[in-house]
Design a protein around this motif. Structure first.
Motif, short mmCIF file in Angstrom:
data_model
loop_
_atom_site.label_atom_id
_atom_site.label_comp_id
_atom_site.label_asym_id
_atom_site.label_seq_id
_atom_site.Cartn_x
_atom_site.Cartn_y
_atom_site.Cartn_z
N MET A 1 0.81 -1.21 0.00
CA MET A 1 0.00 0.00 0.00
C MET A 1 0.85 1.27 0.00
SD MET A 1 -3.13 -1.08 2.53
CE MET A 1 -4.18 0.23 1.89
N GLY A 2 2.17 1.11 -0.06
CA GLY A 2 3.05 2.27 -0.13
C GLY A 2 3.41 2.86 1.20
N PHE A 3 3.19 2.14 2.31
CA PHE A 3 3.53 2.63 3.64
C PHE A 3 4.92 2.12 4.03
CE2 PHE A 3 -1.28 2.19 4.48
CZ PHE A 3 -1.52 3.37 3.81
N SER A 4 5.55 2.83 4.94
CA SER A 4 6.85 2.40 5.46
C SER A 4 6.63 1.47 6.64
CB SER A 4 7.68 3.61 5.87
OG SER A 4 7.01 4.35 6.88
N VAL A 5 7.63 0.65 6.91
CA VAL A 5 7.58 -0.29 8.03
C VAL A 5 8.81 -0.06 8.91
CG1 VAL A 5 6.25 -2.03 6.80
CG2 VAL A 5 8.73 -2.06 6.62
N ARG A 6 8.72 -0.54 10.14
CA ARG A 6 9.81 -0.30 11.09
C ARG A 6 11.07 -1.06 10.71
NH1 ARG A 6 8.40 1.99 16.00
NH2 ARG A 6 6.19 2.45 16.25
N GLU A 7 10.92 -2.28 10.22
CA GLU A 7 12.07 -3.08 9.83
C GLU A 7 11.94 -3.46 8.35
OE1 GLU A 7 12.42 -6.46 12.32
OE2 GLU A 7 12.60 -5.30 14.19
N ASP A 8 13.06 -3.45 7.66
CA ASP A 8 13.04 -3.82 6.25
C ASP A 8 12.56 -5.26 6.07
OD1 ASP A 8 13.98 -1.35 5.56
OD2 ASP A 8 16.09 -1.96 5.51
N LEU A 9 11.73 -5.47 5.05
CA LEU A 9 11.23 -6.81 4.74
C LEU A 9 12.23 -7.49 3.82
CD1 LEU A 9 8.93 -8.86 4.99
CD2 LEU A 9 7.89 -7.82 2.96
N ASP A 10 12.99 -8.40 4.39
CA ASP A 10 14.02 -9.11 3.62
C ASP A 10 13.36 -10.30 2.92
OD1 ASP A 10 16.38 -9.90 2.55
OD2 ASP A 10 17.17 -10.82 4.38
N PRO B 1 -0.50 -16.34 14.52
CA PRO B 1 -1.62 -15.42 14.32
C PRO B 1 -1.13 -13.99 14.13
CG PRO B 1 -1.99 -16.84 16.21
CD PRO B 1 -0.57 -17.03 15.82
N PHE B 2 -1.83 -13.23 13.33
CA PHE B 2 -1.46 -11.84 13.09
C PHE B 2 -2.72 -11.03 12.83
CE2 PHE B 2 -1.46 -14.01 9.02
CZ PHE B 2 -2.22 -13.17 8.23
N THR B 3 -2.61 -9.74 13.00
CA THR B 3 -3.68 -8.81 12.66
C THR B 3 -3.09 -7.68 11.84
OG1 THR B 3 -3.41 -7.40 14.62
CG2 THR B 3 -4.84 -9.33 14.84
N LEU B 4 -3.96 -6.91 11.21
CA LEU B 4 -3.55 -5.75 10.42
C LEU B 4 -3.80 -4.45 11.18
CD1 LEU B 4 -4.77 -6.75 6.84
CD2 LEU B 4 -2.58 -7.21 7.95
N ASP B 5 -3.75 -4.54 12.51
CA ASP B 5 -3.96 -3.33 13.32
C ASP B 5 -2.91 -2.27 13.03
OD1 ASP B 5 -6.09 -4.60 14.45
OD2 ASP B 5 -5.08 -5.13 16.32
N SER B 6 -1.66 -2.67 12.82
CA SER B 6 -0.61 -1.70 12.56
C SER B 6 -0.87 -0.95 11.25
CB SER B 6 0.76 -2.39 12.51
OG SER B 6 0.78 -3.39 11.50
N VAL B 7 -1.36 -1.68 10.24
CA VAL B 7 -1.68 -1.03 8.96
C VAL B 7 -2.86 -0.08 9.13
CG1 VAL B 7 -2.23 -1.43 6.53
CG2 VAL B 7 -0.85 -3.10 7.78
N ALA B 8 -3.87 -0.52 9.88
CA ALA B 8 -5.03 0.34 10.13
C ALA B 8 -4.62 1.61 10.88
CB ALA B 8 -6.10 -0.43 10.89
N ASN B 9 -3.74 1.48 11.86
CA ASN B 9 -3.28 2.66 12.61
C ASN B 9 -2.50 3.61 11.72
OD1 ASN B 9 -4.43 1.66 14.96
ND2 ASN B 9 -2.55 0.60 15.59
N THR B 10 -1.69 3.06 10.80
CA THR B 10 -0.96 3.91 9.87
C THR B 10 -1.92 4.68 8.97
OG1 THR B 10 0.91 2.37 9.88
CG2 THR B 10 0.78 3.93 8.04
N MET B 11 -2.94 4.01 8.48
CA MET B 11 -3.93 4.67 7.63
C MET B 11 -4.64 5.77 8.41
SD MET B 11 -5.51 1.35 5.66
CE MET B 11 -6.89 2.33 5.08
N ASP C 1 -8.33 1.89 1.31
CA ASP C 1 -9.23 1.10 2.15
C ASP C 1 -8.57 -0.24 2.48
OD1 ASP C 1 -11.08 3.15 1.86
OD2 ASP C 1 -11.98 2.23 0.10
N LEU C 2 -9.00 -0.83 3.58
CA LEU C 2 -8.39 -2.07 4.07
C LEU C 2 -9.48 -3.04 4.51
CD1 LEU C 2 -5.76 -3.58 4.93
CD2 LEU C 2 -6.04 -2.53 7.19
#
Length: 354
Positions: free
Chosen positions: A55-64, A107-117, A214-215
């Protein structure tokens, strides 16, 4: 040389994971979001970072992870829809789509992506919908409260929807599935949710014109109940996987159509998660936690993920100012007051007149 060795290791490990493990499948993506062909495994805990990067957002750690190529700086998807299917490691999707092994299915959630949006588009109203029908877990933000206000979200509401006209019970060939069995009804309820979300998106096509992306995040556990009740060799399981595969492809087509082929749709298939999924909540009575466990004085961390950005801004600003001071000082030092300065020129003429 090291990069070649790393890709070789990724490929060998991915081949083994593809045979033995779960998978991440990209059903739809815009032309400017490129997923490379390969069997590179991706960790389940990195799925939120992958969604953020698409979605073009930055992340805390690079995705290797070499499966996602660098995207466009001037275009970003209008939406991202992630569907998690529990109970099977892979579905029979077409061979021309990108699929990758999934390792460490935590398990994971997309809460971090929602907070960024929510942070980046605070002035807009992005649609954020996170739903797990089997657990009656729902989170909506922004325009989702208006668009999906009529969406059945509890099991009781969904089963009431199944009894209405136009439900999947009347439109889909159930074959060996029964409307009187609890496991079958749970599975069909989740399929009904997919169809209802698609129908509501078709009614609200103006969402694609909103400046905020949208997410959508859905977790489906009905197939897991089918496996637990009948087993993987049963006709019920075969019919359920066929219905679910068709419903997911239709959902991906509808989402992509609403957003003008500017949406990313991914499907994560896992047999089972390693630990149960729990949503972290914050209480207003929660005691203060030490932000840095290594320090008994509750000191802040020295750096955060914005340190590189701030450092570059300060560094280049100082370099520009230093060069400006040097250039100005050099010109002042070599200036001829009689010709370059209007002040000295006028003073010299006044002395001559006197």
């Amino acid at each position: 040389m090291n990069r070649t060795i790393m890709k070789t290791v990724f490929a060998l490990f991915g081949l083994l994971s593809g045979v033995l493990g779960d998978s991440l499948t990209v059903l739809r993506s815009p032309q400017y979001v490129t997923f490379l062909d390969g069997q590179w495994p991706i960790s389940g805990e990195k799925i939120p970072d992958l969604v953020a990067l698409t979605m073009g957002f930055s992340v805390r750690e690079d995705l290797d992870w070499p499966g996602l190529a660098a995207g466009s700086l001037f275009q970003r998807p209008r939406a991202n829809a992630l569907i998690v299917v529990r109970g099977m490691d892979s579905l029979d999707f077409p061979k021309n789509i990108s699929s990758y092994p999934l390792e460490n299915p935590v398990p994971f959630t997309l809460d971090s992506v929602a907070n960024t949006m929510h942070t980046l588009f605070a002035d807009s109203t992005p649609v954020v919908l996170q739903l797990a029908p089997s657990e009656e877990r729902l989170y909506m933000m922004g325009m989702a409260n208006t668009v999906f206000e009529d969406l059945p979200v509890t099991l009781q509401q969904i089963r009431g929807r199944l009894s209405q006209e136009g439900s999947v019970l009347t439109s889909l060939p159930l074959s060996s599935l029964s409307r009187n069995n609890e496991a079958d009804l749970l599975f069909l309820s989740e399929v009904q949710v997919l169809y209802d979300i698609s129908a509501l998106l078709q009614k609200h096509k103006h969402l694609a014109k909103d400046p905020a992306p949208d997410l959508y995040s859905l977790e489906l556990a009905g197939l897991e109940e089918i496996v637990r009740r009948y087993g993987t060799d049963s006709p019920q399981f075969t019919d359920a996987t066929r219905i679910l595969t068709s419903a997911l492809q239709k959902f991906a087509d509808d989402v992509s159509s609403v957003y003008g082929n500017n949406a990313v749709v991914e499907v994560v298939t896992v047999k089972t998660f390693e630990t149960p999924l729990t949503r972290k909540s914050r209480s207003i009575l929660e005691s203060k936690q030490i932000s840095n466990p290594e320090s008994p004085y509750n000191l802040a961390y020295k750096y955060n993920f914005e340190y590189a950005v701030i450092f570059n801004i300060v560094l280049w600003l100082m370099i520009v100012l230093a060069l400006a001071v040097i250039v100005i000082s050099y010109n002042l030092w070599n200036m001829d007051p009689g010709y370059d300065s209007i002040i000295y020129r006028m003073t010299n003429q006044k002395i001559r007149m006197d």
